[in-house]
Design a protein around this motif. Structure first.
Motif, PDB file in Angstrom:
ATOM      1  N   UNK A   1       0.871  -1.177   0.000  1.00 46.92           N
ATOM      2  CA  UNK A   1       0.000   0.000   0.000  1.00 46.92           C
ATOM      3  C   UNK A   1       0.904   1.221   0.000  1.00 46.92           C
ATOM      4  N   UNK A   2       0.440   2.309  -0.593  1.00 45.23           N
ATOM      5  CA  UNK A   2       1.275   3.506  -0.679  1.00 45.23           C
ATOM      6  C   UNK A   2       0.462   4.748  -0.360  1.00 45.23           C
ATOM      7  N   UNK A   3       1.166   5.735   0.184  1.00 39.14           N
ATOM      8  CA  UNK A   3       0.570   7.030   0.483  1.00 39.14           C
ATOM      9  C   UNK A   3       1.571   8.124   0.147  1.00 39.14           C
ATOM     10  N   UNK A   4       1.068   9.172  -0.517  1.00 43.92           N
ATOM     11  CA  UNK A   4       1.927  10.295  -0.876  1.00 43.92           C
ATOM     12  C   UNK A   4       1.773  11.435   0.123  1.00 43.92           C
ATOM     13  N   UNK A   5       2.895  12.114   0.405  1.00 44.16           N
ATOM     14  CA  UNK A   5       2.869  13.343   1.197  1.00 44.16           C
ATOM     15  C   UNK A   5       3.623  14.411   0.412  1.00 44.16           C
ATOM     16  N   UNK A   6       3.290  15.639   0.657  1.00 49.32           N
ATOM     17  CA  UNK A   6       3.989  16.731  -0.026  1.00 49.32           C
ATOM     18  C   UNK A   6       5.423  16.825   0.469  1.00 49.32           C
TER      19      UNK A   6
END
Length: 430
Positions: free
Chosen positions: A233-238
């Motif tokens: 699973x992946x999550x992007x952050x600025x």
């Protein structure tokens, strides 16, 4: 001495960190014309058998790198390391009777100047190859020019994903580019291999930043997970975000057993601190760029007793490479004896010269096509690291890395826990 060497190992990682900063990757000005009359972006469809910069007694090569301004502390020793290696070769009689002439221009880390100087190098100076192309802004601005010229280009002081290719067949694919330093895309793959091979991971969480570095690490990690059938699973952050809580919560709730922190510089500590704050206990791994005392100091207290944070590395000064280190120190000015940036310059020159040595051993003419084919013949040995394989158009940079973890009791804040290993070795492939 051991403390100095470990500090040097950690400092090597900072080359990419420093080179990733600056004034962006887009160049200005008009397109350059190549030596063969092509314009930028119209790369040859076949490998060129050009001969330039080569006489019976000389091979001329060059690069541009910042030796003034904010990046001079990196660029000056980097160039010194290249020059030291070439001096050693020349003092020993050269390669097949030819001595190496090294031409360098100071681009001040400016992509516009870098483009102009590259054109001078290829079209006016007529160099045979570019050795040690320096810095993300300049490399990003000139990568299409390099492809258009078709000139052999060995070692890039950056890890941008544009250098990555699995089966380059033409210059348009990047066939003429030979990266050595880790590429983020490859490192993403290696982090997955570490998760599986070292930590028996079954489900991997990936927290990555929205900049190119984060996206390239995600690309590599996803490709390797999908190739191996590993759930992720992946999550992007600025990039630079102060609040990453939502992304961390999502990864935590997914019940992963290993986390890849695909972020550099300021964002990585923010992510790790939030993981600790939310009570996560699974091991995490990050890019070699973050393996520095400054990073350890920021997060060591937060993670103590909760989970370990690991980081990759690509150089080693172990007993197996002691002779290479001694040779480097013999030929390098004393002020650079333990300088990591000078050592990477030495590495760049060593890789370039190995291609020439192969041509000499085989009695082949020094042409662009012959030289690039020679680099592909068999894996090349990094004097301070593992081997790199360019066969069949593979342009992945370093493919062998070691592993350290944060340990506040160590002078550098990091402790080496496993030596240099390839992905096959991590998967226990016999």
């Amino acid at each position: 001495m051991k403390k100095k060497m470990l500090a040097a190992v950690l400092a090597v990682g900072m080359i990419l960190s420093l080179a990733a900063c600056g004034n962006g990757g887009n160049s200005g000005g008009s397109n350059n014309a190549s030596a063969s009359g092509q314009t930028q972006g119209e790369a040859k469809t076949e490998v060129d058998d050009t001969v330039q910069g080569v006489t019976d007694t000389e091979i001329k090569v060059g690069n541009t790198a910042a030796v003034s301004g904010a990046y001079a502390p990196v660029g000056v020793p980097f160039i010194a390391g290249i020059e030291s290696y070439f001096k050693m070769i020349n003092d020993q009689g050269g390669i097949d009777g030819r001595k190496i002439t090294f031409v360098h221009k100071d681009d001040e880390f400016d992509p516009v100047k870098g483009k102009a100087y590259l054109q001078e190098m290829v079209e006016d100076e007529k160099v045979f190859a570019i050795v040690g192309h320096f810095g993300t802004p300049v490399v990003a601005a000139t990568i299409d020019d390099l492809k258009s010229y078709g000139i052999p280009s060995v070692y890039f002081a950056t890890g941008i994903g544009q250098l990555y290719a699995e089966h380059a067949e033409t210059n348009a694919d990047g066939y003429n580019l030979f990266p050595v330093q880790p590429i983020y895309t490859t490192e993403g793959q290696i982090m997955v291999a570490r998760g599986i091979g070292t930590f028996n991971a079954k489900k991997i969480g990936i927290i990555y930043t929205s900049d190119d570095a984060g996206k390239d690490m995600l690309t590599g990690a996803k490709e390797k997970c999908e190739e191996l059938g590993i759930e992720y699973v992946s999550e992007q952050v600025a990039a630079g975000a102060a609040d990453v809580s939502a992304a961390v919560t999502s990864i935590k709730n997914a019940n992963v057993d290993f986390v890849i922190v695909g972020a550099i510089q300021a964002t990585m500590p923010t992510i790790v601190k939030e993981m600790a704050s939310q009570g996560m206990t699974v091991p995490a791994i990050t890019t070699y760029v973050n393996v520095s005392p400054a990073i350890s100091e920021q997060v060591a207290t937060d993670i103590a007793g909760k989970f370990d944070v690991y980081g990759n590395g690509w150089v080693s000064y172990d007993d197996e490479r002691a002779d290479n280190l001694a040779l480097y120190q013999e030929w390098t000015d004393a002020e650079y004896a333990d300088n990591a940036y000078a050592q990477t310059g030495w590495i760049a020159a060593a890789f370039f010269c190995e291609g020439l040595n192969r041509l000499a051993e085989e009695g082949k003419d020094v042409t662009w096509a012959n030289y690039m084919a020679a680099l592909e013949e068999a894996p090349l040995q990094n004097p301070f690291g593992g081997t790199i394989d360019y066969a069949n158009g593979l342009r992945a940079g370093t493919q062998v890395m070691n592993l350290s973890k944060i340990n506040a009791s160590q002078p550098t804040g990091w402790e080496l826990v496993d030596g240099l290993k390839s992905m096959d070795e991590l998967f226990n492939v016999q």
